[in-house]
Design an enzyme around this catalytic site. Structure first.
Site, short mmCIF file in Angstrom:
data_model
loop_
_atom_site.label_atom_id
_atom_site.label_comp_id
_atom_site.label_asym_id
_atom_site.label_seq_id
_atom_site.Cartn_x
_atom_site.Cartn_y
_atom_site.Cartn_z
N CYS A 177 0.83 -1.20 0.00
CA CYS A 177 0.00 0.00 0.00
C CYS A 177 0.87 1.26 0.00
O CYS A 177 1.47 1.58 -1.02
CB CYS A 177 -0.97 -0.06 1.17
SG CYS A 177 -2.47 0.90 0.85
N HIS A 230 -3.54 -5.32 0.86
CA HIS A 230 -2.86 -5.83 2.06
C HIS A 230 -2.94 -7.35 2.12
O HIS A 230 -3.87 -7.90 2.71
CB HIS A 230 -3.51 -5.24 3.32
CG HIS A 230 -3.29 -3.78 3.48
ND1 HIS A 230 -2.23 -3.26 4.20
CD2 HIS A 230 -3.97 -2.72 3.00
CE1 HIS A 230 -2.28 -1.93 4.16
NE2 HIS A 230 -3.32 -1.58 3.43
N GLU A 286 -1.28 -9.36 3.81
CA GLU A 286 -1.02 -9.92 5.15
C GLU A 286 -2.28 -10.39 5.87
O GLU A 286 -2.24 -11.28 6.70
CB GLU A 286 -0.25 -8.90 6.01
CG GLU A 286 -1.00 -7.64 6.44
CD GLU A 286 -0.91 -6.48 5.44
OE1 GLU A 286 -0.68 -6.74 4.24
OE2 GLU A 286 -1.10 -5.32 5.86
N1 GLN Z 1 -2.16 6.57 2.84
C1 GLN Z 1 -2.28 5.79 1.65
C2 GLN Z 1 -3.66 5.88 1.03
O1 GLN Z 1 -4.59 6.30 1.65
C3 GLN Z 1 -1.91 4.34 1.92
C4 GLN Z 1 -2.86 3.63 2.82
C5 GLN Z 1 -2.30 2.35 3.36
O2 GLN Z 1 -1.08 2.14 3.34
N2 GLN Z 1 -3.15 1.51 3.89
O3 GLN Z 1 -3.84 5.51 -0.10
#
Ligand code: GLN
Length: 528
Positions: A373, A498, A500
């Site tokens: 992300c 994600h 994970e």
């Molecule tokens: N801050 C970034 C976004 O909003 C990444 C979010 C994250 O890493 N979960 O896209």
């Protein structure tokens, strides 16, 4: 119902999850609920420093990290409704009041709030059709916040019958070095506190640093009014995955099934024991640096830590995680010995400099790098900067970036509220032939969980691809970039989602397995 006493952080969530795993080993169908007595509607707006990681469910709810333990221990996918908060209960009741549903009644904690709590629990029970619903009450007995919940659970026991509801109280039994003995008084006090709410514990799980003596159990049974065989001990374990085995060696399963009058076949914890064994036995080690913002509190990245463990166990290696604070420029001496690096998700500009340093180091030195992300965003930004796009950035950090290679999603531009408004939950991702991602998943289409507002800016797709970036995963309509890789690099992979959250001890996530394998290979190349 699982409550906690004496102190927080004694592993109530792990205990609840372990009970679930034990019952599943008897062939009993189990689901789990976490009650969080705070006023936040969900945990999405909570600072990870306070409550640890925000766990995201398939259906896109931002929940407490205990749901992650439940999913990993029970090997199920839970719905976001499995996380009940004071905020959700009160807002449901207030909504009903505004609609006039209470027909002029004065709306009160008893019965309206407690009724709502019971109906939320029953709803999950009937939706999942599980034989057993585990309910863990967050916080410690005696907290003002948890009182309406304990009252609701007390009522539930009367309504559902004593054979259908039981209480497990998890306490802490400290060892006083100076006196040379374990002390039961805190446990006595906390069960007394629980009794003052009208709830008698059926089982007391005594957490302790070392195994407690038998006469200590006698004493607790005597003073806390539970059967002797219902005083169980869970001393600190080598790994959280050992806890179901420890509790079952104390006959937890038999006792619960007997008490709830559930007929089940013999327990089969063979596969679980094998997992515990594989976590302990390894013939190599690799070091992985996690370059993040919340490194002081490991719970902030708990699913990543567990996913690395699952992958390592599958490969017969051990991952030694080192946490690197990404706040400032990173001193390269801190990261030079890593076999691989991982940049986790996050929010805001703080910590981005160090992350970009790590990306550059990985590109220049062929060190495997996994970006999740925000980690993927950092990879794209730094790669762009290294390839002539000076001033490349995410508009999350610089609204007027000269090259906004990461930009806010179109549908996010109008949104003002913070809570629950990101692109959340499970979305499909289409994989490109011949990439690390496709080779790891061995599938063309995968579903992964998301939590973000910003995305890869398609205006820079062709230009960065021409420089060697590989778009290895996209949304099925080809619009959203979900995964990036790098030409001529041993292992450089960023994903918008994600992974994970979906890793399991019995089923390690393919991308994490591929990443840990890259760390093993890199170590072999370097050290031989
Ligand atoms: N801050 C970034 C976004 O909003 C990444 C979010 C994250 O890493 N979960 O896209």
């Amino acid at each position: 119902m699982v409550t906690g006493g004496v102190v927080s952080s004694i592993g109530k969530g792990i205990t609840a999850a372990s009970i679930g795993r034990i019952l599943r080993s008897y062939g009993v169908d189990v689901t789990a609920i976490k009650i969080d007595p705070y006023l936040n509607w969900d945990s999405g707006t909570l600072n990870p420093y306070q409550h640890g990681e925000v766990f995201v469910t398939d259906d896109g709810m931002e929940t407490d990290l205990d749901l992650g333990h439940y999913e990993r221990f029970l090997d199920v996918e839970l719905s976001g409704e499995s996380n009940i908060t004071t905020g959700k209960v009160y807002s449901a009741v207030i909504n009903k009041e505004r609609k006039g549903d209470f027909l002029g009644a004065c709306v009160q904690i008893i019965p309206h709030i407690t009724d709502e709590i019971k109906s939320m629990i029953r709803e999950i029970s009937s939706k999942t059709q599980a034989e057993v619903v585990l309910v863990e009450v967050g916080g410690t007995v005696g907290d003002i916040e948890s009182q309406p919940f304990l009252e609701a659970l007390r009522q539930l026991r009367n309504e559902e019958g004593h054979d259908n509801v039981m209480f497990v109280h998890v306490t802490y039994v400290p060892y006083l070095k100076a006196a040379g003995e374990f002390k039961t008084k805190p446990t006595q006090h906390s069960t007394k506190e629980l009794r003052s709410t009208g709830i008698n514990a059926d089982i007391i799980v005594c957490r302790s640093e070392l195994p407690i003596d038998s006469h200590i159990k006698d004493k607790i049974a005597h003073f806390c009014d539970v059967e002797r065989k219902a005083v169980l001990n869970a001393p600190d374990a080598h790994s959280i995955y050992e806890v179901p085995l420890i509790l079952n060696s104390e006959d937890m399963g038999e006792y619960v099934l007997d008490r709830l009058k559930i007929k089940a076949h013999k327990p089969d914890l063979y596969e679980w024991s094998r997992i515990v064994e594989s976590l302990k036995s390894y013939d190599s080690r690799v070091s992985v640096g996690i370059i993040g913002k919340y490194v002081e509190l490991e719970d902030a990245y708990i699913s990543i830590r567990e996913a690395l463990k699952h992958a390592a166990a599958q490969l017969g290696t051990k991952v030694d995680i080192e946490w690197v604070r990404a706040e400032d420029t990173i001193n390269m001496d801190r990261i030079r010995h890593f076999d691989a690096m991982l940049i986790p998700g996050g929010f805001g500009e703080r910590g981005i400099t160090g992350k970009l340093d790590a990306v550059r180091y990985s590109v220049e030195n062929d060190i495997p790098l996994f970006g999740i992300c925000l980690g993927m965003h950092a990879m794209v930004i730094e790669f762009a900067r290294m390839n002539g796009f000076e001033g490349a950035n995410s508009t999350e950090f610089d609204k007027n970036a000269k090259h906004p290679v990461i930009d806010i999603m179109l549908e996010q531009k109008k949104i003002k509220n913070m809570g629950g408004t990101m692109r959340l939950g499970s979305y499909p991702c289409k994989l490109k032939e011949g990439t690390i991602a496709r080779n790891a998943y061995k599938q063309d289409l995968v579903d992964e969980r998301h939590r973000h507002r910003y995305e890869y800016n398609n205006e820079y797709r062709q230009e960065l691809e021409d420089k060697g970036l590989i778009i290895s995963g996209v949304s099925p309509d080809d619009f959203l970039v979900e995964m990036v890789e790098l030409k001529d690099h041993p292992w450089f992979l960023g994903c918008q989602f994600h992974p994970e959250f979906k890793s399991r001890p019995n089923n390690a996530h393919p991308i994490f397995v591929s990443f840990v394998q890259a760390a093993v290979d890199n170590r072999k190349n370097r050290i031989g």
